[in-house]
Scaffold this motif. Structure first.
Motif, short mmCIF file in Angstrom:
data_model
loop_
_atom_site.label_atom_id
_atom_site.label_comp_id
_atom_site.label_asym_id
_atom_site.label_seq_id
_atom_site.Cartn_x
_atom_site.Cartn_y
_atom_site.Cartn_z
N ASP A 16 -3.51 13.85 2.56
CA ASP A 16 -3.81 13.02 1.38
C ASP A 16 -3.07 13.53 0.15
O ASP A 16 -2.64 12.74 -0.69
CB ASP A 16 -5.31 13.03 1.11
CG ASP A 16 -6.11 12.34 2.21
OD1 ASP A 16 -6.06 11.11 2.29
OD2 ASP A 16 -6.77 13.05 2.99
N THR A 17 -2.93 14.85 0.06
CA THR A 17 -2.21 15.43 -1.07
C THR A 17 -0.73 15.07 -1.01
O THR A 17 -0.15 14.64 -2.02
CB THR A 17 -2.39 16.96 -1.07
OG1 THR A 17 -3.79 17.28 -1.07
CG2 THR A 17 -1.73 17.58 -2.29
N VAL A 18 -0.14 15.21 0.15
CA VAL A 18 1.28 14.85 0.32
C VAL A 18 1.47 13.37 0.04
O VAL A 18 2.43 12.97 -0.65
CB VAL A 18 1.76 15.20 1.74
CG1 VAL A 18 3.15 14.62 2.00
CG2 VAL A 18 1.78 16.71 1.94
N ALA A 19 0.57 12.53 0.53
CA ALA A 19 0.69 11.08 0.32
C ALA A 19 0.65 10.72 -1.16
O ALA A 19 1.40 9.85 -1.62
CB ALA A 19 -0.41 10.35 1.08
N ALA A 20 -0.23 11.39 -1.92
CA ALA A 20 -0.33 11.10 -3.35
C ALA A 20 0.97 11.46 -4.07
O ALA A 20 1.46 10.69 -4.91
CB ALA A 20 -1.50 11.84 -3.96
#
Length: 299
Positions: free
Chosen positions: A285-289
Motif C-alpha cells: 500500500d505504501t509503494v502504491a501510494a
C-alpha cells in the motif's frame, strides 16, 4: 544499496540509497521508535521503477551523529524539518517526493508546508503531523490520554532513567501496543533496535516529548522554524494520507478533520488491520501510494 554519510550544519546523517542517481528523488522517513528497516520492502520496488530512493537515519538513530558536543540534542519538530531540508540541499535534490510516518511524517509535513517548491508530492501517515504546541496543554478524553502514557513517562527523570536502562523493553512494548495485529518476531525487532543504541537516542527522544508540551526549551538555531509552525501552515502539495485502522496511537476518526489542512489535492486511504508502522506492515500500500502520486505529478 549504497551507504552515504551526508554532512549538514549539525549532523553527519547516515543514509541508505537505492536506484539510479539520476532517478526521480524519493525520500522515506522513519518514526519513533523505528529505523530504516521499516522500508526494506518499500525502497527496492521504487528503485526498480527508476527512482532514486534515499532512506536516512533520523537524528539520534543508528550511525547518524552530531558534529559538536555543544549542539542541543533536540528532537523537536523544527529540528526534524530542518534536518530534512538540509539533507536535500546537501544532496542537491531540488524537488522530492516525501513519504514518512510518526517523526518522519512530521519532518515531511514540515518541509511540504514551509518549502512547497521543494516537494513534488507527499505520503503522510495519519495526516497533518505538525504539532500545535500552543494548544498542547488542553486535555483530551481519558480514552485518548491513556494512549500517551509513554509521553508523560518521558516527562519525568524516572522516564529518562527507564528509557536509558530499558530502551528495548519500552520500544518493543510500543511496537506491540501501536500495531496490535502485526506479528513481528524477535529478529525483526532487533534489526531496528540496534539503531536505538545511538549515544544520543535517549536525549533526543526525551527532549522531543518534553518540548512538544512546553516542558523543555528548543534549539535556538531552529527557533524561526518553530515560529512559522506555530501558525499551523497548510500543506499545498498533492498528498495521500495512509491511516491504519488498527493504529494504537489513535483510532481513525470518522470525520477526517485533517483534510482542510491540505490544499493541493488530498486523499485519505484507510488500511484495515494495519497499525502505526504502516510501511513495514503494509509495504504494498505504501509503494502504491508513492507510485500513484509520481504518476499524477510527472513533469
Amino acid at each position: 544499496m549504497d551507504s552515504l554519510i551526508v554532512r549538514t550544519d549539525q549532523l553527519d546523517i547516515a543514509c541508505e540509497a537505492h536506484g539510479p542517481a539520476e532517478g526521480l528523488p524519493v525520500i522515506l522517513l522513519h518514526g519513533f521508535p523505528y529505523d530504516p528497516r521499516c522500508f526494506d520492502q518499500v525502497a527496492p520496488p521504487l528503485a526498480a521503477d527508476g527512482c532514486r530512493v534515499i532512506v536516512p537515519y533520523l537524528r539520534g538513530y543508528g550511525p547518524t551523529r552530531f558534529l559538536s558536543s555543544g549542539t542541543p540534542r533536540s528532537g523537536e519538530q523544527a529540528a526534524l524539518g530542518h534536518d530534512l531540508l538540509q539533507l536535500m540541499n546537501k544532496l542537491d535534490i531540488k524537488r522530492a517526493t516525501l513519504m514518512g510516518y510518526d517523526w518522519g511524517g512530521r519532518a515531511a509535513c514540515i518541509v511540504a508546508a514551509l518549502w512547497p517548491d521543494r516537494v513534488r508530492a507527499l505520503v503522510t501517515c495519519t495526516g497533518y503531523n505538525i504539532q500545535d504546541i500552543a494548544a498542547s496543554s488542553k486535555p483530551a478524553s481519558a480514552a485518548h490520554e491513556h494512549r500517551l502514557w509513554y509521553q508523560y513517562y518521558f516527562h519525568t527523570e524516572r522516564g529518562r532513567a527507564g528509557l536509558t536502562e530499558n530502551r528495548r523493553d519500552i520500544c518493543k512494548l510500543l511496537w506491540q501496543l501501536w500495531s496490535p495485529n502485526w506479528r513481528f518476531d524477535e529478529a525483526t525487532f532487533e534489526r531496528s533496535a540496534l539503531s536505538f543504541d545511538n549515544p544520543d537516542f535517549v536525549d533526543v527522544v526525551i527532549q522531543s516529548y518534553r518540548h512538544r508540551y512546553g516542558y523543555a526549551p528548543g534549539d535556538p538555531a531552529v527557533a524561526d522554524i518553530e515560529t512559522r509552525l506555530a501558525q499551523q501552515p497548510p500543506i499545498q502539495v498533492p498528498t495521500i494520507n495512509l491511516h491504519g485502522e488498527a493504529d494504537g496511537v489513535g483510532p481513525v476518526p470518522r470525520t477526517d478533520h485533517h483534510a482542510p489542512r491540505f490544499t493541493g489535492g488530498y486523499e485519505r486511504r484507510l488500511l484495515p488491520d494495519i497499525g502505526h508502522n504502516v510501511p513495514q506492515e503494509a509495504p504494498a500500500d505504501t509503494v502504491a501510494a508513492v507510485r500513484d502520486l509520481l504518476k499524477r505529478t510527472q513533469p
